[in-house]
Motif scaffolding. Sequence first.
Motif, short mmCIF file in Angstrom:
data_model
loop_
_atom_site.label_atom_id
_atom_site.label_comp_id
_atom_site.label_asym_id
_atom_site.label_seq_id
_atom_site.Cartn_x
_atom_site.Cartn_y
_atom_site.Cartn_z
N GLY A 183 -27.10 -46.87 -18.68
CA GLY A 183 -26.64 -46.93 -17.30
C GLY A 183 -27.75 -46.87 -16.28
O GLY A 183 -27.54 -47.14 -15.10
N GLY A 184 -28.94 -46.48 -16.71
CA GLY A 184 -30.08 -46.40 -15.80
C GLY A 184 -30.04 -45.15 -14.93
O GLY A 184 -29.33 -44.18 -15.22
N TRP A 185 -30.79 -45.19 -13.85
CA TRP A 185 -30.87 -44.06 -12.92
C TRP A 185 -29.66 -44.07 -11.99
O TRP A 185 -29.38 -45.08 -11.34
N ARG A 186 -28.96 -42.95 -11.90
CA ARG A 186 -27.79 -42.79 -11.03
C ARG A 186 -28.07 -41.66 -10.05
O ARG A 186 -28.49 -40.56 -10.45
N GLY A 187 -27.83 -41.90 -8.77
CA GLY A 187 -28.13 -40.92 -7.74
C GLY A 187 -26.94 -40.05 -7.37
O GLY A 187 -25.81 -40.52 -7.30
N TYR A 188 -27.24 -38.76 -7.13
CA TYR A 188 -26.24 -37.79 -6.70
C TYR A 188 -26.81 -36.99 -5.54
O TYR A 188 -27.95 -36.53 -5.59
N ASP A 189 -26.00 -36.83 -4.50
CA ASP A 189 -26.41 -36.09 -3.30
C ASP A 189 -25.52 -34.87 -3.16
O ASP A 189 -24.45 -34.93 -2.53
N PRO A 190 -25.93 -33.72 -3.73
CA PRO A 190 -25.08 -32.53 -3.67
C PRO A 190 -24.94 -31.94 -2.26
O PRO A 190 -23.99 -31.22 -1.99
N THR A 191 -25.85 -32.26 -1.36
CA THR A 191 -25.73 -31.78 0.02
C THR A 191 -24.49 -32.35 0.69
O THR A 191 -23.82 -31.67 1.46
N HIS A 192 -24.20 -33.61 0.40
CA HIS A 192 -23.06 -34.29 1.02
C HIS A 192 -21.91 -34.53 0.04
O HIS A 192 -20.88 -35.08 0.43
N GLY A 193 -22.09 -34.17 -1.22
CA GLY A 193 -21.04 -34.38 -2.22
C GLY A 193 -20.80 -35.84 -2.52
O GLY A 193 -19.68 -36.24 -2.81
N GLU A 220 -27.98 -41.89 5.85
CA GLU A 220 -27.37 -42.27 7.12
C GLU A 220 -26.96 -41.08 7.97
O GLU A 220 -27.23 -41.03 9.15
N GLY A 221 -26.32 -40.09 7.37
CA GLY A 221 -25.93 -38.90 8.11
C GLY A 221 -24.92 -39.20 9.21
O GLY A 221 -24.24 -40.22 9.22
N ASP A 222 -24.85 -38.32 10.16
CA ASP A 222 -23.93 -38.43 11.28
C ASP A 222 -24.50 -39.41 12.31
O ASP A 222 -25.58 -39.20 12.84
N PRO A 223 -23.80 -40.51 12.60
CA PRO A 223 -24.33 -41.49 13.55
C PRO A 223 -24.53 -40.94 14.96
O PRO A 223 -25.26 -41.53 15.75
N ASP A 224 -23.90 -39.82 15.28
CA ASP A 224 -24.07 -39.23 16.61
C ASP A 224 -25.33 -38.38 16.74
O ASP A 224 -25.69 -37.98 17.83
N TRP A 225 -26.00 -38.09 15.63
CA TRP A 225 -27.24 -37.30 15.69
C TRP A 225 -28.35 -38.16 16.27
O TRP A 225 -28.52 -39.32 15.92
N GLU A 226 -29.11 -37.58 17.16
CA GLU A 226 -30.21 -38.30 17.78
C GLU A 226 -31.40 -38.41 16.84
O GLU A 226 -32.12 -39.39 16.83
N TYR A 227 -31.63 -37.38 16.00
CA TYR A 227 -32.82 -37.34 15.15
C TYR A 227 -32.46 -37.52 13.68
O TYR A 227 -31.39 -37.12 13.24
N ARG A 228 -33.37 -38.11 12.95
CA ARG A 228 -33.24 -38.27 11.50
C ARG A 228 -34.37 -37.48 10.84
O ARG A 228 -35.49 -37.44 11.33
N HIS A 229 -34.05 -36.86 9.73
CA HIS A 229 -35.03 -36.08 9.01
C HIS A 229 -35.08 -36.57 7.57
O HIS A 229 -34.14 -37.20 7.09
N LEU A 230 -36.17 -36.26 6.89
CA LEU A 230 -36.21 -36.56 5.46
C LEU A 230 -35.04 -35.88 4.77
O LEU A 230 -34.59 -34.82 5.20
N HIS A 231 -34.57 -36.50 3.73
CA HIS A 231 -33.45 -35.97 2.98
C HIS A 231 -33.83 -36.01 1.50
O HIS A 231 -34.70 -36.78 1.09
N ALA A 232 -33.21 -35.16 0.71
CA ALA A 232 -33.50 -35.11 -0.73
C ALA A 232 -32.22 -35.20 -1.53
O ALA A 232 -31.18 -34.68 -1.11
N TRP A 233 -32.30 -35.86 -2.66
CA TRP A 233 -31.18 -35.94 -3.60
C TRP A 233 -31.76 -36.09 -5.00
O TRP A 233 -32.98 -35.98 -5.19
#
Length: 164
Positions: free
Chosen positions: A101-111, A80-93
Motif C-alpha cells: 500500500g505504500g506510505w499512508r499519512g495520518y494526522d492525529p492533531t485533526h483526526g 489547510e487548517g481553518d481558512p479564517d486564520w490569518e497565519y499559517r504555521h508548520l504542521h506535523a503528521w
Amino acid sequence: MQLAHELWHETAADPLAFLWQLNQRIFDRCSHEVRHQGDPYPPSVTWSSRQGSCRDMAVLFMDVCRAMGLACRFVSGYQEGDPDWEYRHLHAWVEVYLPGGGWRGYDPTHGLAVADRHIALVAAPCSRLTAPVSGNLRSGIGAVAHLEHQLSIACQAAQSPAAA
C-alpha cells in the motif's frame, strides 16, 4: 506500550483498523496546543497529560506504531487548517508504510487521513531531522543572526483540460 496493545487487541490485529483507531484515539483524547519552539515532548508525557502540539501528537503516534512493528516517519509541512486564520504555521503528521500500500499519512492533531489538504516539505525517521533551520552560533565573534519569513498559501480552482 499499553495503548499499542489495547488498540491492537481492539482491532483484532488489523493494521488499517489499528491505524485509524490510533488516529482517532489521539484526536479524541488529546487537546491541541500551539507551541512554536522546542523538541517534541516524550510520548508518555503527551499521552498522560492528554495535550500537546502537532509534533507531540505525531511522535506519540509514531511511538505506538513502532511498538507494534509498523514502519513510520515524521512529516513536516503545511495543512489547510481553518481558512479564517490569518497565519499559517508548520504542521506535523505521520506516514506509515504498509506493504503493498505504500506510505499512508495520518494526522492525529485533526483526526484525518492525509489527503490533498496537506503539503509535505520533508519526511524523516525522527522529528529532529525535519527542522527547517538548525545549527550553532559561537558567541563573542560579533555575528548577529536574524531570520524573517513570509508564507502565502492560496487555493486555486482546477481548470478543465480544454481550458488549459
